[in-house]
Structures are given as structure tokens and as C-alpha cells.
Design an enzyme around this catalytic site. Structure first.
Site, PDB file in Angstrom:
ATOM      1  N   GLY A  30      48.296  17.445  32.987  1.00  0.00           N
ATOM      2  CA  GLY A  30      48.892  18.755  32.808  1.00  0.00           C
ATOM      3  C   GLY A  30      47.943  19.711  32.139  1.00  0.00           C
ATOM      4  N   ASN A 104      58.169  13.433  30.344  1.00  0.00           N
ATOM      5  CA  ASN A 104      57.450  13.345  31.615  1.00  0.00           C
ATOM      6  C   ASN A 104      58.440  12.865  32.658  1.00  0.00           C
ATOM      7  OD1 ASN A 104      54.870  11.153  32.983  1.00  0.00           O
ATOM      8  ND2 ASN A 104      55.671  13.078  33.752  1.00  0.00           N
ATOM      9  N   ASP A 348      39.751  10.799  51.639  1.00  0.00           N
ATOM     10  CA  ASP A 348      40.480  11.429  50.535  1.00  0.00           C
ATOM     11  C   ASP A 348      41.687  10.573  50.192  1.00  0.00           C
ATOM     12  OD1 ASP A 348      41.038  13.196  48.532  1.00  0.00           O
ATOM     13  OD2 ASP A 348      41.185  14.960  49.812  1.00  0.00           O
TER      14      ASP A 348
HETATM   15  P1  5GP Z   1      45.355  19.455  51.106  1.00  0.00           P
HETATM   16  O1  5GP Z   1      44.326  19.171  52.137  1.00  0.00           O
HETATM   17  O2  5GP Z   1      46.646  18.771  51.407  1.00  0.00           O
HETATM   18  O3  5GP Z   1      45.502  20.930  50.876  1.00  0.00           O
HETATM   19  O4  5GP Z   1      44.828  18.891  49.719  1.00  0.00           O
HETATM   20  C1  5GP Z   1      44.594  17.528  49.577  1.00  0.00           C
HETATM   21  C2  5GP Z   1      43.988  17.317  48.243  1.00  0.00           C
HETATM   22  O5  5GP Z   1      44.937  17.657  47.228  1.00  0.00           O
HETATM   23  C3  5GP Z   1      43.585  15.873  47.998  1.00  0.00           C
HETATM   24  O6  5GP Z   1      42.225  15.875  47.619  1.00  0.00           O
HETATM   25  C4  5GP Z   1      44.427  15.429  46.837  1.00  0.00           C
HETATM   26  O7  5GP Z   1      43.650  14.693  45.923  1.00  0.00           O
HETATM   27  C5  5GP Z   1      44.886  16.697  46.208  1.00  0.00           C
HETATM   28  N1  5GP Z   1      46.229  16.584  45.610  1.00  0.00           N
HETATM   29  C6  5GP Z   1      47.210  15.718  45.895  1.00  0.00           C
HETATM   30  N2  5GP Z   1      48.287  15.931  45.128  1.00  0.00           N
HETATM   31  C7  5GP Z   1      47.980  16.942  44.305  1.00  0.00           C
HETATM   32  C8  5GP Z   1      48.674  17.599  43.251  1.00  0.00           C
HETATM   33  O8  5GP Z   1      49.812  17.264  42.910  1.00  0.00           O
HETATM   34  N3  5GP Z   1      47.992  18.605  42.613  1.00  0.00           N
HETATM   35  C9  5GP Z   1      46.724  18.974  42.974  1.00  0.00           C
HETATM   36  N4  5GP Z   1      46.129  19.960  42.307  1.00  0.00           N
HETATM   37  N5  5GP Z   1      46.056  18.369  43.955  1.00  0.00           N
HETATM   38  C10 5GP Z   1      46.660  17.373  44.614  1.00  0.00           C
HETATM   39 MG    MG Z   2      41.560  15.592  45.657  1.00  0.00          MG
END
Ligand code: 5GP
Ligand code: MG
Length: 457
Positions: A30, A104, A348
């Protein structure tokens, strides 16, 4: 999503500093706000602020926070409401005394509980479900002892809650019976530390670490810790996304190393969905461990293709669409020499909206890669989370509306594959009935209005 800590320290001048260091180790959980509440001679002092732990506290503020028992919190921005009133810990006062709560998780029945309490004439100052927890618990504590009050509280709450609580100078850690969110305890030379993740206990050199079991409370009074079973459940619902993405890889949750789990996700993925290519590269940082597993599982060399700017913290809102398009480029750049003419596998941990992934594939292509194959260390995310992970709505989740072939076209990748659900279970090492898999299956472990509840198998 949030991080919580609790500290008991026999040196009053150190307590707030230990709380600070443990919160600092949970910063990944957070970045929106941080706070510490400390029991000080019959009352509770609170310091909270917006921003990172290092922005909210300094030597001066920490020195002023004196006492033996403290709790702390870092908050993750979920649905809007990024304001100081919603920062935690939340403090309430009643005839029973002072009560501070760090939470949490997320309550599914928050609207009902809040309406019920408001009908009884209670007044709320935040939009946070944590205040409902604090108000309920405080009313129970007026009539019952700590154990009885926790048990009554547990009966009322539906959803996920790992809590650290300060009731006057009694320090409590409490985890819901389904065990959605992690919580652990460690012993130190000076006392005890409770934290969301073991990485925080390692940071301050705590030993004899153990998890707070689902449904269990740890109650620390004057330096003595007592573990009490408060509630039982027929199933468990540990959040699988903690293992996939959220927790730090150096943490161990319920006996499972997050690093080992992620490594196995990548290794199993390589066996399930092999690809003829020249090299494997992670999408940093969250894809790194799975990419190493993928490289070992496939025999393809591991090479970094994307370099992340180390100082990029919270994604700031770009004021203009033209600048917004740049946001991924500002965060990451391609090592051209590593991709020119190459067939690249990008790994990823997850795809949520697909927007980052699309831009990354595009960047790697423009840098000269011959082929770009995308591999994802988790199954498709098809459903929203009601238990504390910010996954937003089905409309925004790319895999909720599109087939894997369609997603592959959107990403403009040469191929796309996700880890299977069985592969994920094998990687984490828990049975279905021990995990919450709702974001991947759209079946929820507790009743959520408008959603399908998973039957107990
Ligand atoms: P997307 O391609 O879906 O826009 O982004 C995928 C990326 O978002 C991945 O690298 C993953 O690690 C990251 N990600 C997954 N869940 C979360 C989250 O809850 N918050 C953030 N900031 N990134 C996330
Ligand atoms: Mg990521």
C-alpha cells in the site's frame, strides 16, 4: 489491499521505530497512506498521513510516539476515496476505553452493517469498512472480554479481514477463519511483532516466526503472547493472488514460499505451453520469478529485455492523453541489443486489463524483435475481487470478455498462453478448498450479492 503490523516492545522508545521499519517492509502492500497508533499511558496516540511511509514519518514524529504497544497500517488505493479520513489505523473511544484497528481485507456486508449501526444512532466519519469493525468491536468490548468480543465480531463480519488491534494497551492480531489475507507473528529480543508478511519480520531480525492460523487470534498483554482459536470454518480461502502477484517473493505465507510458488508457476507454464524461441525475459519486476522458472522449465536462456526505472513508484495520473500514452515508456525501456532479430518470450505474472501488456509487446517489437510470445504465470483473470484486491469490474478485465485468441490479437503477440488452474494449484501446493480462486473461476467462497457461491467439495 493493505499491509498491517503490530508491535510489543519492552523499550518504549523503540516501539514506534520498529513499527516504522516493519511498515516500510510492507510498502508494496500500500502506497496511498500510512499510520501508526501507539498505547501511551491510558490513551492511544495516532499519527497518519497520505503518501509513502518515508513521507508520513520522520525522526521527530516517531520520537513523539512513545509506548510499549503499537499497530501500523499502509493503505492501497482501491475504489477512489483517496483521502486522509480513510487512512488507518482507525481510532474510536468508548466507555471500555480506546480502540485502534488496522485492517487488511474487505467486508462484503459493509453496507448492511453500516446501515444497522446508523439506525442505532451511530455516527461514522469515514467511508471505510474498518470503521464498522472498530465500532462493532468497541461495543462488544463494553460488555464482554477480549476473546468473547472477537468471537462476536467474527460472527457479524462477512468477507476478508486480517486485523491488528490495540485495545487500551492490549495488542491483538486476528485473522478471519477462511484465512483470506496473510498474518504472521515473530519473537524478538524486545518482544513481539505481528505483520502481514514474513519479510517485515525478517527486516527487524525477528525469530521463531509462525503464521496466525485462520480463525486464530494472538493476544499480547504486558509482554505475554497467547494464541486463542476464535472461529472455525469448513473450508479455507487463502488469496491465490498473494502468491501470484501481491506478496513479496521473499515472504513465506502459510508455510509456502512465495518465491518457490512463482518459480514453479513459470516452470509448469513452460511445460504446458512450450514455444520455439531464442530467449526468455520477464516483465519486471513482478514477472521475474516466473520467468526464471520458465527458463529452467524450457531450457531457453534467461535474458533481460526490459529495464524498469527503479524510482518509479506510484503510477501518477498523466494529465493529458498524449502524455498518458508515454507512461509505460517512462517506466520501462527495451535493451535493443538483446532483442534485435530475436524470437522473444515475455513472461508476466498476470494480465488484468491488458493495457500494459499491449504496450510492452509493441515496445519490444519496435526495438527489433522478430517474434514476441507472451506467457502468463497465472490463469486468466475473469472476475472481480470482493476481498481486497483492486481488480475492478468485469468490463475492465480483458479475459472476462475475450477468448485467449482475441486477447493475443489485442496484445499483437505471436502467441499467448496462460498457466492452467491445475498448474497453478500444483505450483502453490494447496487444494482448491484451501484457496480463494474467485478471480479465476468466478465462484466465490462466501456469499456475494449477484455472484455464484462455490459449493463445498
Ligand atoms: P495489464 O497488462 O493487465 O494492464 O497489466 C498487467 C500488469 O499489472 C502485470 O505486470 C501485473 O504484475 C500488474 N498487476 C497485477 N495486479 C495488479 C494490481 O493490483 N496493481 C498494480 N499496480 N499492478 C498489478
Ligand atoms: Mg507487473
Amino acid at each position: 489491499m493493505c499491509g498491517i503490523v503490530g508491535v510489543y516492545c519492552n523499550d518504549e522508545s523503540l516501539t514506534s521505530k520498529i513499527a516504522y521499519f516493519t511498515l516500510y517492509s510492507l510498502q508494496h502492500r500500500g502506497q496511498e497512506s500510512a499510520g501508526i497508533a501507539i498505547a501511551d499511558r491510558g490513551s492511544i496516540e495516532l499519527h497518519r498521513g497520505m503518501g509513502l511511509v518515508t513521507e508520513v514519518f520522520n525522526e521527530n514524529t516517531l520520537t513523539k510516539l512513545k509506548g510499549s504497544s503499537a499497530i501500523g497500517h499502509v493503505r492501497y488505493s482501491t475504489t477512489g476515496e483517496s483521502k486522509l479520513e480513510n487512512a488507518q489505523p482507525i481510532l474510536v473511544k468508548s466507555k471500555a476505553g480506546y480502540l485502534a484497528v488496522g485492517h487488511n481485507g474487505n467486508l462484503v456486508n459493509y453496507p448492511q452493517l453500516r446501515a444497522m449501526l446508523e439506525n442505532e444512532g451511530r455516527i461514522f466519519v469515514t467511508n471505510s469498512d474498518t470503521e464498522v469493525i472498530a465500532q462493532l468491536l468497541s461495543s462488544f468490548l463494553m460488555k464482554f472480554d477480549v476473546v468473547e468480543s472477537l468471537s462476536l465480531l467474527h460472527e457479524k463480519l462477512i468477507g476478508s479481514f486480517s486485523l491488528t488491534i490495540l485495545f487500551n494497551d492490549v495488542l491483538i492480531g486476528f485473522r478471519d477463519a477462511l484465512g483470506f489475507r496473510p498474518l504472521c507473528v515473530g519473537e524478538t529480543d524486545f518482544g513481539y511483532v505481528i505483520a502481514s508478511e514474513t519479510c517485515a519480520l525478517d527486516a527487524i531480525g525477528a525469530g521463531r516466526v509462525r503464521d496466525v492460523k485462520p480463525g486464530e487470534a494472538v493476544i499480547i498483554r504486558e509482554g505475554d503472547a497467547e494464541f486463542v482459536k476464535i472461529a472455525e470454518s469448513k473450508r479455507l480461502a487463502r488469496c491465490v493472488f498473494e502468491y501470484i502477484y501481491f506478496a513479496r517473493p521473499d515472504s513465506v505465507i502459510d508455510g509456502v514460499s512465495v518465491y518457490r510458488a512463482r518459480y514453479r508457476m513459470g516452470k509448469i507454464l513452460a511445460k504446458e505451453s512450450p514455444v520455439d524461441a531464442d530467449l526468455v525475459s520477464p516483465v519486471p519486476d513482478s514477472g521475474t520469478t516466473a520467468a526464471i522458472g520458465f527458463s529452467d522449465g524450457s531450457g531457453l536462456p534467461y535474458l533481460e529485455v526490459l529495464i524498469k526505472n527503479r524510482y518509479v513508484g506510484r503510477t501518477f495520473i498523466m494529465p493529458e492523453q498524449r502524455l498518458r500514452e508515454l507512461s509505460v515508456q517512462l517506466k520501462m525501456n527495451v535493451v535493443r541489443e538483446n532483442v534485435k532479430g530475436k524470437r522473444v518470450v515475455l513472461v508476466d505474472d498476470s494480465i488484468v486489463r491488458g493495457t500494459t501488456s499491449r504496450k510492452i509487446v509493441d515496445m519490444v517489437r519496435r526495438a527489433g524483435a522478430r517474434e514476441v510470445h507472451f506467457r502468463v504465470g497465472s490463469p486468466p483473470i475473469i472476475a472481480p475481487c470482493y476481498f481486497g484486491i483492486d481488480m475492478s469490474t468485469r468490463e475492465e478485465l480483458i479475459a472476462s470478455n475475450k477468448s485467449i485468441e482475441e486477447i493475443c490479437r489485442v496484445l499483437n503477440a505471436d502467441s499467448l498462453a496462460y498457466l492452467s488452474l491445475d498448474g497453478l494449484l500444483k505450483a502453490v501446493g494447496f487444494k482448491r478448498c484451501e484457496l480463494c480462486l474467485a478471480c479465476l473461476t468466478s465462484r466465490y467462497p462466501v456469499p456475494v450479492p449477484g455472484e455464484v457461491t462455490e459449493p463445498l467439495s
